[in-house]
Design a protein around this motif. Structure first.
Motif, PDB file in Angstrom:
ATOM      1  N   ALA A 170      61.581  58.570  38.837  1.00 59.55           N
ATOM      2  CA  ALA A 170      62.291  59.337  39.850  1.00 59.55           C
ATOM      3  C   ALA A 170      63.790  59.249  39.580  1.00 59.55           C
ATOM      4  O   ALA A 170      64.254  58.312  38.917  1.00 59.55           O
ATOM      5  CB  ALA A 170      61.963  58.800  41.232  1.00 59.55           C
ATOM      6  N   PRO A 171      64.555  60.192  40.080  1.00 59.88           N
ATOM      7  CA  PRO A 171      65.999  60.175  39.860  1.00 59.88           C
ATOM      8  C   PRO A 171      66.619  58.861  40.325  1.00 59.88           C
ATOM      9  O   PRO A 171      66.380  58.409  41.444  1.00 59.88           O
ATOM     10  CB  PRO A 171      66.501  61.351  40.709  1.00 59.88           C
ATOM     11  CG  PRO A 171      65.335  62.271  40.797  1.00 59.88           C
ATOM     12  CD  PRO A 171      64.125  61.388  40.836  1.00 59.88           C
ATOM     13  N   GLY A 172      67.375  58.248  39.443  1.00 58.88           N
ATOM     14  CA  GLY A 172      68.062  57.015  39.784  1.00 58.88           C
ATOM     15  C   GLY A 172      67.186  55.782  39.825  1.00 58.88           C
ATOM     16  O   GLY A 172      67.649  54.711  40.221  1.00 58.88           O
ATOM     17  N   LYS A 173      65.935  55.922  39.418  1.00 54.06           N
ATOM     18  CA  LYS A 173      65.021  54.786  39.466  1.00 54.06           C
ATOM     19  C   LYS A 173      64.456  54.501  38.086  1.00 54.06           C
ATOM     20  O   LYS A 173      64.502  55.340  37.193  1.00 54.06           O
ATOM     21  CB  LYS A 173      63.890  55.043  40.457  1.00 54.06           C
ATOM     22  CG  LYS A 173      64.346  55.158  41.903  1.00 54.06           C
ATOM     23  CD  LYS A 173      63.163  55.263  42.843  1.00 54.06           C
ATOM     24  CE  LYS A 173      63.618  55.320  44.287  1.00 54.06           C
ATOM     25  NZ  LYS A 173      62.452  55.396  45.219  1.00 54.06           N
ATOM     26  N   GLN A 174      63.920  53.307  37.949  1.00 55.11           N
ATOM     27  CA  GLN A 174      63.291  52.940  36.693  1.00 55.11           C
ATOM     28  C   GLN A 174      61.924  53.593  36.565  1.00 55.11           C
ATOM     29  O   GLN A 174      61.265  53.909  37.565  1.00 55.11           O
ATOM     30  CB  GLN A 174      63.144  51.421  36.599  1.00 55.11           C
ATOM     31  CG  GLN A 174      64.455  50.686  36.404  1.00 55.11           C
ATOM     32  CD  GLN A 174      64.240  49.210  36.109  1.00 55.11           C
ATOM     33  OE1 GLN A 174      63.267  48.616  36.549  1.00 55.11           O
ATOM     34  NE2 GLN A 174      65.150  48.621  35.348  1.00 55.11           N
ATOM     35  N   ARG A 175      61.506  53.782  35.331  1.00 56.45           N
ATOM     36  CA  ARG A 175      60.175  54.312  35.099  1.00 56.45           C
ATOM     37  C   ARG A 175      59.134  53.309  35.566  1.00 56.45           C
ATOM     38  O   ARG A 175      59.277  52.106  35.334  1.00 56.45           O
ATOM     39  CB  ARG A 175      59.992  54.620  33.617  1.00 56.45           C
ATOM     40  CG  ARG A 175      58.678  55.299  33.266  1.00 56.45           C
ATOM     41  CD  ARG A 175      58.670  55.722  31.820  1.00 56.45           C
ATOM     42  NE  ARG A 175      58.828  54.589  30.927  1.00 56.45           N
ATOM     43  CZ  ARG A 175      59.161  54.692  29.650  1.00 56.45           C
ATOM     44  NH1 ARG A 175      59.397  55.876  29.121  1.00 56.45           N
ATOM     45  NH2 ARG A 175      59.269  53.615  28.907  1.00 56.45           N
ATOM     46  N   GLU A 176      58.110  53.797  36.214  1.00 59.05           N
ATOM     47  CA  GLU A 176      57.046  52.921  36.703  1.00 59.05           C
ATOM     48  C   GLU A 176      55.695  53.442  36.230  1.00 59.05           C
ATOM     49  O   GLU A 176      55.425  54.638  36.221  1.00 59.05           O
ATOM     50  CB  GLU A 176      57.060  52.848  38.242  1.00 59.05           C
ATOM     51  CG  GLU A 176      56.825  54.165  38.941  1.00 59.05           C
ATOM     52  CD  GLU A 176      56.645  54.022  40.439  1.00 59.05           C
ATOM     53  OE1 GLU A 176      56.482  52.900  40.941  1.00 59.05           O
ATOM     54  OE2 GLU A 176      56.662  55.068  41.122  1.00 59.05           O
ATOM     55  N   GLY A 177      54.866  52.530  35.816  1.00 58.21           N
ATOM     56  CA  GLY A 177      53.499  52.875  35.452  1.00 58.21           C
ATOM     57  C   GLY A 177      52.615  52.691  36.666  1.00 58.21           C
ATOM     58  O   GLY A 177      52.782  51.747  37.431  1.00 58.21           O
TER      59      GLY A 177
END
Length: 120
Positions: free
Chosen positions: A40-47
């Motif tokens: 998401a914008p401004g967030k880390q990639r999450e699995g």
């Protein structure tokens, strides 16, 4: 060489549904897994989920998408699907698929990502 191509993203209203596809090539058998990630914008990639292409077994991480997202596969097409329902604005993100030997291994090949935008 492994290649992954995502498709199916787009704009949907809150509460709506979308199905993402991840078409894989370069595998000599079904001995691999496809993981789904989002950023998401401004967030880390999450699995958040993974499907083993051998038997279709699935794993979900956490509870954010559990019960709203499901996964399936079509071995003949070497394609994994992410069915998303009851979408919320907070699901807005770039969605990626990635491959690994199994759902516990490191994901080493990535698709280009597809944008999912959920409007309120």
């Amino acid at each position: 060489q492994v290649q992954l191509v995502e498709s199916g993203g787009g704009l949907v209203q809150s509460g709506g549904s979308l199905t993402l596809s991840c078409a894989a090539s370069g595998f000599s058998s079904d001995a691999y897994a496809i993981g789904w990630f989002r950023q998401a914008p401004g967030k880390q990639r999450e699995g958040f989920s993974c499907i083993d292409m051998r038997d279709g077994s699935t794993n979900f991480v956490g509870s954010v998408v559990r019960g709203r997202f499901t996964m399936s596969r079509d071995i003949a097409k070497n394609t994994a699907y992410l069915q998303m329902s009851a979408l919320k604005p907070e699901d807005t993100a770039v969605y990626y698929c990635a491959s690994a030997y199994n759902c516990r291994a490191d994901f080493d090949s990535w698709g280009q990502g597809t944008q999912v935008t959920v409007s309120s």
